[in-house]
Design a protein around this motif. Structure first.
Motif, PDB file in Angstrom:
ATOM      1  N   GLU A  64      97.499 142.067  24.126  1.00 30.16           N
ATOM      2  CA  GLU A  64      98.474 141.632  25.136  1.00 30.16           C
ATOM      3  C   GLU A  64      98.681 140.113  25.112  1.00 30.16           C
ATOM      4  OE1 GLU A  64      96.999 143.402  28.716  1.00 30.16           O
ATOM      5  OE2 GLU A  64      97.583 145.417  28.082  1.00 30.16           O
ATOM      6  N   LEU A  65      97.630 139.346  24.847  1.00 31.99           N
ATOM      7  CA  LEU A  65      97.773 137.889  24.764  1.00 31.99           C
ATOM      8  C   LEU A  65      98.617 137.475  23.565  1.00 31.99           C
ATOM      9  CD1 LEU A  65      94.204 136.549  25.572  1.00 31.99           C
ATOM     10  CD2 LEU A  65      96.283 136.148  26.897  1.00 31.99           C
ATOM     11  N   LEU A  66      98.445 138.158  22.459  1.00 31.67           N
ATOM     12  CA  LEU A  66      99.113 137.771  21.213  1.00 31.67           C
ATOM     13  C   LEU A  66     100.515 138.344  21.045  1.00 31.67           C
ATOM     14  CD1 LEU A  66      96.137 138.195  18.741  1.00 31.67           C
ATOM     15  CD2 LEU A  66      97.130 136.049  19.548  1.00 31.67           C
ATOM     16  N   ALA A  67     100.852 139.404  21.752  1.00 31.67           N
ATOM     17  CA  ALA A  67     102.134 140.103  21.551  1.00 31.67           C
ATOM     18  C   ALA A  67     103.288 139.111  21.510  1.00 31.67           C
ATOM     19  CB  ALA A  67     102.345 141.134  22.646  1.00 31.67           C
ATOM     20  N   PRO A  68     104.166 139.242  20.531  1.00 30.87           N
ATOM     21  CA  PRO A  68     104.400 140.371  19.634  1.00 30.87           C
ATOM     22  C   PRO A  68     103.584 140.341  18.341  1.00 30.87           C
ATOM     23  CG  PRO A  68     106.142 138.794  19.335  1.00 30.87           C
ATOM     24  CD  PRO A  68     105.241 138.244  20.418  1.00 30.87           C
ATOM     25  N   ILE A  69     102.749 139.320  18.142  1.00 25.09           N
ATOM     26  CA  ILE A  69     101.868 139.279  16.971  1.00 25.09           C
ATOM     27  C   ILE A  69     100.715 140.259  17.228  1.00 25.09           C
ATOM     28  CG2 ILE A  69     100.323 137.800  15.605  1.00 25.09           C
ATOM     29  CD1 ILE A  69     103.242 136.993  15.359  1.00 25.09           C
ATOM     30  N   THR A  70     100.316 141.006  16.235  1.00 26.30           N
ATOM     31  CA  THR A  70      99.177 141.911  16.401  1.00 26.30           C
ATOM     32  C   THR A  70      97.880 141.150  16.158  1.00 26.30           C
ATOM     33  OG1 THR A  70      99.080 142.576  14.082  1.00 26.30           O
ATOM     34  CG2 THR A  70     100.554 143.852  15.531  1.00 26.30           C
ATOM     35  N   PRO A  71      96.769 141.621  16.726  1.00 27.68           N
ATOM     36  CA  PRO A  71      95.486 140.975  16.443  1.00 27.68           C
ATOM     37  C   PRO A  71      95.175 140.958  14.948  1.00 27.68           C
ATOM     38  CG  PRO A  71      95.260 142.409  18.335  1.00 27.68           C
ATOM     39  CD  PRO A  71      96.632 142.661  17.753  1.00 27.68           C
ATOM     40  N   GLU A  72      95.519 142.019  14.259  1.00 25.02           N
ATOM     41  CA  GLU A  72      95.277 142.078  12.822  1.00 25.02           C
ATOM     42  C   GLU A  72      96.065 140.994  12.086  1.00 25.02           C
ATOM     43  OE1 GLU A  72      94.398 145.719  14.916  1.00 25.02           O
ATOM     44  OE2 GLU A  72      96.339 144.726  14.711  1.00 25.02           O
ATOM     45  N   GLN A  73      97.330 140.844  12.453  1.00 27.07           N
ATOM     46  CA  GLN A  73      98.173 139.822  11.838  1.00 27.07           C
ATOM     47  C   GLN A  73      97.638 138.424  12.167  1.00 27.07           C
ATOM     48  OE1 GLN A  73     102.263 139.965  13.141  1.00 27.07           O
ATOM     49  NE2 GLN A  73     102.952 138.520  11.593  1.00 27.07           N
ATOM     50  N   PHE A  74      97.230 138.227  13.414  1.00 25.21           N
ATOM     51  CA  PHE A  74      96.668 136.939  13.819  1.00 25.21           C
ATOM     52  C   PHE A  74      95.448 136.593  12.973  1.00 25.21           C
ATOM     53  CE2 PHE A  74      93.473 134.761  16.516  1.00 25.21           C
ATOM     54  CZ  PHE A  74      94.085 133.522  16.567  1.00 25.21           C
ATOM     55  N   LEU A  75      94.520 137.522  12.844  1.00 23.51           N
ATOM     56  CA  LEU A  75      93.291 137.259  12.095  1.00 23.51           C
ATOM     57  C   LEU A  75      93.559 137.061  10.608  1.00 23.51           C
ATOM     58  CD1 LEU A  75      90.898 139.710  13.948  1.00 23.51           C
ATOM     59  CD2 LEU A  75      90.898 137.208  14.060  1.00 23.51           C
ATOM     60  N   GLN A  76      94.497 137.786  10.044  1.00 22.57           N
ATOM     61  CA  GLN A  76      94.793 137.684   8.609  1.00 22.57           C
ATOM     62  C   GLN A  76      95.625 136.454   8.258  1.00 22.57           C
ATOM     63  OE1 GLN A  76      96.626 141.404   7.571  1.00 22.57           O
ATOM     64  NE2 GLN A  76      94.737 142.561   7.831  1.00 22.57           N
ATOM     65  N   GLU A  77      96.593 136.117   9.113  1.00 24.87           N
ATOM     66  CA  GLU A  77      97.541 135.069   8.752  1.00 24.87           C
ATOM     67  C   GLU A  77      97.313 133.724   9.451  1.00 24.87           C
ATOM     68  OE1 GLU A  77     101.575 136.445   9.117  1.00 24.87           O
ATOM     69  OE2 GLU A  77     101.040 138.438   8.355  1.00 24.87           O
ATOM     70  N   TYR A  78      96.664 133.723  10.620  1.00 20.70           N
ATOM     71  CA  TYR A  78      96.575 132.496  11.405  1.00 20.70           C
ATOM     72  C   TYR A  78      95.163 131.993  11.632  1.00 20.70           C
ATOM     73  CZ  TYR A  78     101.477 133.239  12.377  1.00 20.70           C
ATOM     74  OH  TYR A  78     102.822 133.406  12.237  1.00 20.70           O
ATOM     75  N   TRP A  79      94.234 132.871  11.948  1.00 11.89           N
ATOM     76  CA  TRP A  79      92.890 132.451  12.332  1.00 11.89           C
ATOM     77  C   TRP A  79      92.275 131.585  11.246  1.00 11.89           C
ATOM     78  CZ3 TRP A  79      90.063 131.675  16.306  1.00 11.89           C
ATOM     79  CH2 TRP A  79      88.679 131.585  16.198  1.00 11.89           C
ATOM     80  N   LEU A  80      91.884 130.369  11.617  1.00 13.64           N
ATOM     81  CA  LEU A  80      91.292 129.362  10.738  1.00 13.64           C
ATOM     82  C   LEU A  80      92.214 128.921   9.609  1.00 13.64           C
ATOM     83  CD1 LEU A  80      87.624 130.660  10.476  1.00 13.64           C
ATOM     84  CD2 LEU A  80      88.537 128.897  11.988  1.00 13.64           C
ATOM     85  N   ARG A  81      93.514 129.227   9.718  1.00 16.95           N
ATOM     86  CA  ARG A  81      94.472 128.842   8.683  1.00 16.95           C
ATOM     87  C   ARG A  81      95.554 127.897   9.218  1.00 16.95           C
ATOM     88  NH1 ARG A  81      93.009 133.968   7.793  1.00 16.95           N
ATOM     89  NH2 ARG A  81      92.332 134.559   5.714  1.00 16.95           N
ATOM     90  N   ARG A  82      96.147 128.288  10.330  1.00 14.80           N
ATOM     91  CA  ARG A  82      97.243 127.486  10.877  1.00 14.80           C
ATOM     92  C   ARG A  82      97.432 127.817  12.351  1.00 14.80           C
ATOM     93  NH1 ARG A  82     102.708 130.404   8.732  1.00 14.80           N
ATOM     94  NH2 ARG A  82     101.942 132.530   8.906  1.00 14.80           N
ATOM     95  N   PRO A  83      98.036 126.890  13.097  1.00 17.67           N
ATOM     96  CA  PRO A  83      98.265 127.131  14.522  1.00 17.67           C
ATOM     97  C   PRO A  83      99.278 128.250  14.752  1.00 17.67           C
ATOM     98  CG  PRO A  83      98.627 124.831  13.945  1.00 17.67           C
ATOM     99  CD  PRO A  83      98.466 125.578  12.674  1.00 17.67           C
ATOM    100  N   LEU A  84      99.157 128.890  15.883  1.00 21.66           N
ATOM    101  CA  LEU A  84     100.108 129.925  16.288  1.00 21.66           C
ATOM    102  C   LEU A  84     100.539 129.647  17.718  1.00 21.66           C
ATOM    103  CD1 LEU A  84     101.561 132.695  16.110  1.00 21.66           C
ATOM    104  CD2 LEU A  84      99.413 133.720  16.891  1.00 21.66           C
ATOM    105  N   TYR A  85     101.824 129.563  17.918  1.00 22.36           N
ATOM    106  CA  TYR A  85     102.384 129.445  19.267  1.00 22.36           C
ATOM    107  C   TYR A  85     103.199 130.698  19.516  1.00 22.36           C
ATOM    108  CZ  TYR A  85     105.341 128.130  23.144  1.00 22.36           C
ATOM    109  OH  TYR A  85     105.987 128.118  24.340  1.00 22.36           O
ATOM    110  N   VAL A  86     102.843 131.414  20.566  1.00 17.51           N
ATOM    111  CA  VAL A  86     103.576 132.619  20.945  1.00 17.51           C
ATOM    112  C   VAL A  86     104.190 132.335  22.307  1.00 17.51           C
ATOM    113  CG1 VAL A  86     103.448 135.095  21.389  1.00 17.51           C
ATOM    114  CG2 VAL A  86     101.914 134.061  19.716  1.00 17.51           C
TER     115      VAL A  86
END
Length: 168
Positions: free
Chosen positions: A39-61
């Motif tokens: 719910e915090l990340l929507a519309p990004i999925t937790p899986e997408q967040f961990l694969q594409e953003y976590w420890l790689r680049r900032p994410l603003y939703v």
């Protein structure tokens, strides 16, 4: 590195999570839905967040104005900053005002303030930044713990909060 998600700051610093709760905490820790991170990340999925953003680049939703209705409001903010300032054993909590450098540059400076200074600083047009505001609010502490568990993260997770004057 710091990664911003809905003004949720997740830092990779290991800490004892039990220290974060105030002794008078009455939160029911059995009430997690299992959907908090989603719910915090929507519309990004937790899986997408961990694969594409976590420890790689900032994410603003970008969120809707009522995204945190029932979880956090101005009354909760005021109580949390007072409690956070009382928790001198937790250096992660900081109540600051963000000041432009004044020379037309985009550089800003952080300056520590007291809870009673917040309204005056907002009237002056400045932004308030609270690092680890979750130490002052049991619901935010619980949500941070829940997100941490849903990510299977061994480090520390907390919330930062930014408050700016309307229209700024």
């Amino acid at each position: 590195p710091i990664y911003n998600v809905y003004d949720v700051i997740i830092e990779g610093e290991v800490a004892e999570k039990e220290r974060r709760l105030s002794p008078e905490s009455t939160v029911d820790y059995g009430s997690a839905t299992g959907r908090e991170l989603r719910e915090l990340l929507a519309p990004i999925t937790p899986e997408q967040f961990l694969q594409e953003y976590w420890l790689r680049r900032p994410l603003y939703v970008k969120g809707a104005p009522d995204k945190f209705r029932g979880l956090f409001d101005r009354t909760t903010f005021d109580r949390a900053i007072r409690r956070g300032c009382e928790r001198t054993d937790l250096p992660s909590f900081q109540l600051n005002v963000i000041r432009p450098s004044g020379d037309g540059d985009t550089v800003t400076h952080m300056q520590r303030i007291a809870p009673e200074d917040v309204d005056r600083k907002l009237v002056e047009g400045l932004t308030i930044c609270v690092n680890d505001i979750s130490v002052g609010d049991e619901r935010l502490t619980f949500l941070a713990r829940t997100v941490r568990e849903q990510m299977s993260f061994l480090g520390d997770v907390w919330f930062n909060c930014y408050m700016s004057p309307h229209g700024s």
